[in-house]
Write an enzyme that holds these catalytic residues in place. Structure first.
Site, PDB file in Angstrom:
ATOM      1  N   SER A   1       6.596 -13.408  -1.465  1.00  0.00           N
ATOM      2  CA  SER A   1       5.377 -14.055  -1.947  1.00  0.00           C
ATOM      3  C   SER A   1       4.483 -13.025  -2.610  1.00  0.00           C
ATOM      4  O   SER A   1       4.558 -11.827  -2.311  1.00  0.00           O
ATOM      5  CB  SER A   1       4.623 -14.688  -0.778  1.00  0.00           C
ATOM      6  OG  SER A   1       4.027 -13.688   0.036  1.00  0.00           O
ATOM      7  N   ASP A   2       3.647 -13.488  -3.529  1.00  0.00           N
ATOM      8  CA  ASP A   2       2.534 -12.644  -3.932  1.00  0.00           C
ATOM      9  C   ASP A   2       1.628 -12.509  -2.715  1.00  0.00           C
ATOM     10  O   ASP A   2       1.706 -13.299  -1.765  1.00  0.00           O
ATOM     11  CB  ASP A   2       1.791 -13.244  -5.129  1.00  0.00           C
ATOM     12  CG  ASP A   2       1.070 -12.186  -5.951  1.00  0.00           C
ATOM     13  OD1 ASP A   2       0.754 -11.109  -5.395  1.00  0.00           O
ATOM     14  OD2 ASP A   2       0.820 -12.423  -7.144  1.00  0.00           O
ATOM     15  N   TRP A   3       0.754 -11.522  -2.715  1.00  0.00           N
ATOM     16  CA  TRP A   3      -0.011 -11.201  -1.511  1.00  0.00           C
ATOM     17  C   TRP A   3      -0.923 -12.367  -1.131  1.00  0.00           C
ATOM     18  O   TRP A   3      -1.772 -12.788  -1.923  1.00  0.00           O
ATOM     19  CB  TRP A   3      -0.789  -9.915  -1.735  1.00  0.00           C
ATOM     20  CG  TRP A   3      -0.040  -8.707  -1.258  1.00  0.00           C
ATOM     21  CD1 TRP A   3      -0.535  -7.708  -0.463  1.00  0.00           C
ATOM     22  CD2 TRP A   3       1.339  -8.347  -1.500  1.00  0.00           C
ATOM     23  NE1 TRP A   3       0.446  -6.775  -0.198  1.00  0.00           N
ATOM     24  CE2 TRP A   3       1.604  -7.141  -0.806  1.00  0.00           C
ATOM     25  CE3 TRP A   3       2.378  -8.951  -2.200  1.00  0.00           C
ATOM     26  CZ2 TRP A   3       2.845  -6.519  -0.813  1.00  0.00           C
ATOM     27  CZ3 TRP A   3       3.631  -8.333  -2.219  1.00  0.00           C
ATOM     28  CH2 TRP A   3       3.857  -7.136  -1.537  1.00  0.00           C
TER      29      TRP A   3
END
Length: 816
Positions: free
Chosen positions: A222-224
């Protein structure tokens, strides 16, 4: 032991532990089996390491994505990937979070600077080379952001509404090449929704397309803070939730498996993907303590300098450039003595060095040959308050008692993304008092600005000047977790020291768990500075105007308000051009700007953000030490209204009620300009040089298209000038009578050639069936339709001098 064997020796809890971060940048180790920790670092234009955006250990700053895109140079991107691998190792990491391969759909995307191009073929080719260089050194690439993240406005909630054919023919192409050709080891899902579903939960995207159709066997992370669920992300195919500690996995995922809402095999497969990535990067048995080093390499400095010049685009030139024996040079503008090396957001870092155009020119010709005037400023926010500043941390929300931690800060700007105050305070409940002194350099009414992901107020000599406390509301700063800047004004006298006190307290965040603040102070420039610039320009033989934007404007987290140069820069250019013998404009931006003055200046140079050696690269080009090697990777329109995302009541951009519709379909950039007969200011692929290299002939080799739908084009070029140089040959394909609507022409091949004076050379560019195909959603495949296709070799999207036609009788169907 292989990953497949190792994964079956793990308990369910141990497998689950691999599927989320232990902290912001790493996964947990499993000591029982000697499994190490996988560490990642932000990229893509440098390896920042695990520190903060502001105070981290230094690293090499490479040219940003659009600057690399402007090189059109595969071999250079491979070199940069390999050099970045060494930087990642310096920071004790195994995986770089890059490259960014989203397309430059519009002119206002704050993150355009981080992307290579508006075109998928150019983007794909450069990404493949970059990934190959990086992974060839056993450092993993993370291709991002998957997919349809082409603007920053409300990006964590916005739904990008894109039809499948447009996705397949444009936005998925670079990701597909990264997987099929470069065999990328990791892919990062984007924040946005795709047609209503978060990409981190999108099974069609992450499993059907990425894994089953393309054969991806790496890790999807995932993106952060871009994961929003437990069962949905697991079933969709998201392997790794970042950052840690986990919000969606851990014990919650174990319970989901036990309850039957997540298949046990899904956990095993995701853990196996993680172990495979760890084996590829050497993280599996990496038991070394995490250590970060700042290592400067002369070879890397030389590479960055060369790459910066290679990506610099000479847009116009009346013969003034290169500068040689011109006498006095007036170096003017807000970017003259400021080194604009990079954009803002997660890609920024603390560079080993930052060389300004003034410093680059002074090193080359000596300061005695230069004159200077700033002319005006181009700040988006009040200039950062510099220290030393005393920071006092309190483990309460009212500044009471004795501070639990005291430190000295260099600037009044911080993102507290990990444990604040070294873990001595609760990140959700603390107070912070920062104290310092400011000595004005001039009399006048100074502006003090503050924006924060948290509540803040600023006092000068005990009086509150500006607050974002009672008035605090979430705005567009700090990735849309911070408020918009608040401005206060206070009269100050030159040389009289003032006490500055900043008070800060965290607020509840919506998605990203951090606190942040920025406090700036400055005296705005006015008419006197422009008048001084005019005076200086009149004294010189040539005026070099260093203008543009900076990382406050071109930044992750917020889009641009317009295509106009910020502040009074257009006015400054007009005023200088009216008096200077010759005027050269050096633009540093992350994308196109309107140029109402373009016909009044001698030359325009687009220098982008070319990394830490920026000033040297600019000087090299201006003085003719090297060729301006760049070609535009994004069309430059005359005005914002000429772009494809404008109009439509905002639904096409920036979006309405949480939806942004890609209504232009396939007509992005040069496709849009050609289809709608809107002439650009400078076309995609455009760029001048100091050498006189041009195409002289083009022929189709053989007759294979009618049988196999493959074509080879031989293009002959000659250098009729007096300098060695390079040229970029571009091949565009135009279907004559397609059964569906298609763009008038599309880039399908390109190559560079270097030629000495008087030299002639040939390049052969090959087109395969996919270069002629369109995607049929009904038949789930690529179709090469019968009919004629025009093949055009040129030096830009508008160059139509050399055209050949090929034809085929029957249809050809290609798999996905």
């Amino acid at each position: 032991m292989t990953p497949a064997t190792l994964v079956d020796g793990l308990t369910l809890e141990e497998q689950v532990s691999l599927l989320s971060g232990a902290d912001f940048w790493s996964t947990p180790a499993i000591g029982r089996l000697g499994i190490g920790s996988l560490r990642v670092t932000d990229g893509p234009n440098g390896a920042r390491g695990a520190g903060s955006w502001i105070g981290a250990i230094s690293a090499a700053a490479f040219p940003v994505g659009i600057s690399l895109g402007a090189t059109w140079d595969r071999s250079l991107l491979s070199e940069i990937g390999a050099a970045l691998a060494e930087e990642v190792k310096d920071k004790g990491a195994h995986v770089l979070l890059g490259p960014t391969v989203n397309l430059q759909r519009g002119a206002l995307n704050g993150r355009n600077f981080e992307c290579y191009a508006e075109d998928p073929v150019l983007t794909a080719a450069l990404a493949v080379a970059y990934i190959g260089g990086l992974q060839g050194q056993r450092v993993g690439a993370t291709v991002k952001h998957f997919v349809a993240n082409e603007s920053e406005f409300q990006r964590t909630t916005m739904s990008s509404e894109v039809d499948e054919r447009t996705l397949r023919e444009l936005y998925l192409v670079p990701f597909e090449a990264a997987v099929k050709e470069a065999h990328a080891w990791a892919v990062m899902s984007s924040y946005n929704r795709l047609n209503g579903t978060f990409t981190s939960e999108h099974g069609w995207l992450l499993t059907d397309v990425l894994r089953r159709q393309w054969g991806f066997d790496g890790v999807v992370m995932s993106d952060w803070f871009g994961s929003h669920s437990t069962a949905e992300t697991m079933r969709a195919g998201l392997d790794l939730e970042m950052p840690g500690p986990t919000r969606d996995r851990g014990a919650a995922l174990v319970r989901a498996v036990e309850a039957g809402t997540v298949p046990r095999d899904a956990v095993r497969q995701a853990a196996l993907n993680m172990l495979r990535l760890m084996q590829r990067t050497g993280a599996l048995q990496d038991a070394r303590p995490h250590e970060e080093k700042a290592v400067e390499r002369e070879a890397t400095r030389a590479l960055i300098r060369r790459a910066g010049a290679r990506g610099t685009v000479l847009l116009t030139n009346d013969g003034t450039l290169p500068l040689a024996g011109v006498g006095k040079i007036a170096v003017i503008g807000p970017n003259a003595k400021a080194a604009r090396c990079m954009g803002g957001g997660s890609s920024q870092l603390k560079a080993h060095r930052q060389v300004s155009p003034w410093e680059g020119l002074a090193a080359a010709v000596g300061e005695g040959a230069l004159l200077f005037a700033p002319g005006c400023d181009n700040h988006r926010y009040a200039p950062e308050l510099a220290g030393p500043l005393r920071a006092e941390w309190f483990a309460n929300d009212d500044f009471s008692g004795t501070p639990v931690h005291v430190e000295t800060l260099a600037v009044a700007h911080a993102m507290m993304i990990d444990a604040p105050a070294g873990g001595r305070v609760d990140p959700k409940r603390f107070s912070l008092r920062i104290t310092g002194r400011y000595v004005p350099e001039a009399d006048g009414r100074h502006r003090i600005g503050v924006y924060a992901a948290g509540r803040a107020r600023v006092l000068v000599d005990g009086c509150e000047v500006v607050e974002a406390w009672e008035s605090w509301t979430r705005g567009s700063t700090f990735f849309e977790e911070g408020c918009d800047e608040r401005i206060g004004e206070v009269e100050m006298a030159v040389g009289r020291s003032c006490e500055i006190v900043i008070l800060f307290q965290p607020v509840e965040t919506t998605l990203m768990a951090f606190s942040a603040y920025h406090v700036g102070i400055g005296l705005p420039m006015a008419d006197a500075e422009i008048a001084e610039a005019v005076r200086v320009a009149a004294e010189a033989q040539v005026a070099v105007l260093c203008v543009g934007r900076n990382g406050e404007w071109d930044s992750e987290g917020a889009d641009l308000p317009s295509m106009t140069l910020p502040g009074r820069q257009n006015e400054l250019i007009e005023a200088v051009a009216a008096v200077a013998e010759r005027t050269v404009v050096v633009l540093q931006t992350g994308g196109p700007v309107e140029m109402p003055w373009v016909g009044k200046v001698s030359a325009v140079v687009q220098a982008w953000y070319p990394g830490q050696e920026a000033g040297h690269a600019v000087a090299d080009v201006l003085l003719g030490h090297v060729e301006p090697g760049g070609r535009l990777p994004q069309s430059f329109p005359h005005r914002l209204d000429d772009t494809q995302t404008q109009g439509g009541g905002g639904l096409s951009y920036p979006g309405v009620e949480g939806r942004v519709r890609y209504a232009e379909g396939l007509l992005v950039g040069y496709r849009h300009h050609e289809a709608n007969a809107i002439a650009p200011l400078f076309p995609f692929g455009h760029g001048l040089g100091y050498a006189a290299i041009d195409i002289e002939a083009m022929v189709v080799e053989g007759d294979t298209f009618s049988a196999s739908a493959t074509v080879a084009l031989r293009v002959t070029l000659a250098n009729r000038g007096q300098r060695k140089g390079s040229q970029v040959v571009q091949v565009y394909v135009s279907p004559d009578a397609a059964p569906v609507e298609r763009p008038p022409s599309e880039l399908k091949a390109f190559t560079r050639i270097d030629l000495s004076p008087g030299e002639t050379g040939d390049v052969v560019l090959r087109l395969d069936p996919r270069d002629f195909a369109w995607y049929c959603t009904r038949r789930s495949g690529w179709i090469v339709s019968p009919g004629e296709y025009a093949l055009r070799a040129g030096l830009s999207a508008d160059d139509r001098r050399f055209v050949a036609t090929v034809a085929r009788q029957g249809e050809l169907v290609l798999p996905v």
